[in-house]
Design an enzyme around this catalytic site. Structure first.
Site, PDB file in Angstrom:
ATOM      1  N   ASP A   1      47.677  41.857  33.309  1.00 17.09           N
ATOM      2  CA  ASP A   1      46.777  41.826  32.162  1.00 17.09           C
ATOM      3  C   ASP A   1      46.739  43.239  31.561  1.00 17.09           C
ATOM      4  OD1 ASP A   1      44.710  41.222  30.440  1.00 17.09           O
ATOM      5  OD2 ASP A   1      43.208  40.883  31.966  1.00 17.09           O
TER       6      ASP A   1
ATOM      7  N   PHE B   1      41.918  33.417  28.504  1.00 24.14           N
ATOM      8  CA  PHE B   1      41.671  33.380  29.950  1.00 24.14           C
ATOM      9  C   PHE B   1      42.391  32.153  30.514  1.00 24.14           C
ATOM     10  CE2 PHE B   1      39.296  32.272  33.797  1.00 24.14           C
ATOM     11  CZ  PHE B   1      39.387  33.489  34.457  1.00 24.14           C
TER      12      PHE B   1
ATOM     13  N   ASP C   1      42.428  31.476  39.206  1.00 27.59           N
ATOM     14  CA  ASP C   1      41.151  30.810  39.485  1.00 27.59           C
ATOM     15  C   ASP C   1      40.072  31.164  38.466  1.00 27.59           C
ATOM     16  OD1 ASP C   1      40.804  33.541  40.393  1.00 27.59           O
ATOM     17  OD2 ASP C   1      38.991  32.848  41.395  1.00 27.59           O
TER      18      ASP C   1
HETATM   19  P1  5GP Z   1      44.917  43.855  35.358  1.00 28.16           P
HETATM   20  O1  5GP Z   1      44.577  44.942  36.307  1.00 28.16           O
HETATM   21  O2  5GP Z   1      46.364  43.788  34.952  1.00 28.16           O
HETATM   22  O3  5GP Z   1      44.019  43.897  34.142  1.00 28.16           O
HETATM   23  O4  5GP Z   1      44.485  42.511  36.014  1.00 28.16           O
HETATM   24  C1  5GP Z   1      45.223  41.845  36.924  1.00 28.16           C
HETATM   25  C2  5GP Z   1      44.378  40.818  37.654  1.00 28.16           C
HETATM   26  O5  5GP Z   1      43.324  40.274  36.819  1.00 28.16           O
HETATM   27  C3  5GP Z   1      45.232  39.639  38.013  1.00 28.16           C
HETATM   28  O6  5GP Z   1      45.907  39.858  39.231  1.00 28.16           O
HETATM   29  C4  5GP Z   1      44.221  38.514  38.058  1.00 28.16           C
HETATM   30  O7  5GP Z   1      43.606  38.486  39.316  1.00 28.16           O
HETATM   31  C5  5GP Z   1      43.176  38.893  37.014  1.00 28.16           C
HETATM   32  N1  5GP Z   1      43.408  38.199  35.736  1.00 28.16           N
HETATM   33  C6  5GP Z   1      43.883  38.745  34.602  1.00 28.16           C
HETATM   34  N2  5GP Z   1      43.966  37.833  33.609  1.00 28.16           N
HETATM   35  C7  5GP Z   1      43.526  36.665  34.147  1.00 28.16           C
HETATM   36  C8  5GP Z   1      43.375  35.339  33.615  1.00 28.16           C
HETATM   37  O8  5GP Z   1      43.664  35.021  32.462  1.00 28.16           O
HETATM   38  N3  5GP Z   1      42.900  34.391  34.472  1.00 28.16           N
HETATM   39  C9  5GP Z   1      42.563  34.669  35.760  1.00 28.16           C
HETATM   40  N4  5GP Z   1      42.111  33.667  36.496  1.00 28.16           N
HETATM   41  N5  5GP Z   1      42.684  35.923  36.293  1.00 28.16           N
HETATM   42  C10 5GP Z   1      43.171  36.902  35.489  1.00 28.16           C
END
Ligand code: 5GP
Length: 197
Positions: free
Chosen positions: A97, A146, A153
């Site tokens: 993300d 999302f 989840d």
């Molecule tokens: P980042 O550090 O890249 O912002 O976030 C990574 C983590 O955020 C992912 O491993 C996941 O656990 C969570 N995450 C990011 N986007 C989503 C989403 O759209 N849905 C869900 N369920 N988790 C997300």
């Protein structure tokens, strides 16, 4: 009224793309006996399908992260059992993300002096990126919705959905809480969006 949820990557599209990723990894890592390190818990369906698409010797291990704060700060709550020193490591992520989690994790793993360190992510939320992270293998580029299903989840639920779904209206999804998975498994919701490329 807008639909509360939309399938963005179908079960069939997942299977096809994961077969391609597996084939590419098998070719690139032939004779290197890599360690695929899955980041729990979201990676579970993905890594289970991915390793069966890699027709070359490799090992599998897992990491569990604890998150704190909002800036992608993580600590390793459960570490790999295999030592990663001198090994060809391929990190297996469900979704990238902002990139903050992955960049922290890559720094953490680099300290262990692997022979090489690369990442495969099933889903890449390109528009949300805050820090640049290298992604050598990527399943699908997606928007900033999302997502749920296939390991992802919401409050610990919906990881079991066979496809990936975007939540378009969180309030209505909460109202529909019990009927959502039923509708998915009965395939009563039609049409995929153009969100996944
Ligand atoms: P980042 O550090 O890249 O912002 O976030 C990574 C983590 O955020 C992912 O491993 C996941 O656990 C969570 N995450 C990011 N986007 C989503 C989403 O759209 N849905 C869900 N369920 N988790 C997300």
């Amino acid at each position: 009224m807008k639909t509360p949820y939309l399938e963005v990557v179908s079960e069939d599209a997942l299977a096809k793309r994961i077969a391609e990723l597996g084939e590419a990894i098998a070719t690139d890592y032939a004779d290197l006996n890599p360690v695929l390190v899955g980041v729990l818990k979201g990676c579970v369906p993905f890594i289970a399908d991915l390793i069966r698409a890699i027709d070359e010797p490799h090992e599998v291990d897992f990491l569990l992260l604890t998150r704190f704060g909002t800036k992608g700060r993580v600590s390793v709550a459960m570490d790999t059992a295999i030592s990663l020193e001198g090994r060809h490591v391929l990190l297996v992520e469900d979704i990238v993300d902002t990139g903050l989690t992955l960049s922290t994790l890559l720094r953490n793993l680099a300290v262990r002096q692997p022979a090489s360190l690369k990442t495969v992510a099933l889903l890449d939320k390109v528009p949300r990126r805050i820090v640049e992270v290298p992604l050598e293998y990527r399943g699908f580029e997606i928007g900033d919705e999302f997502l749920l299903g296939y390991g992802l989840d919401w409050n610990g639920r919906y990881r079991n959905l066979p496809g990936v779904w975007a939540v378009m209206d969180m309030e209505r999804l909460q109202d529909l809480d019990e009927s959502f998975p039923e509708a998915v498994f009965a395939s009563t919701v039609d049409g995929s969006s153009e969100i996944a490329r």
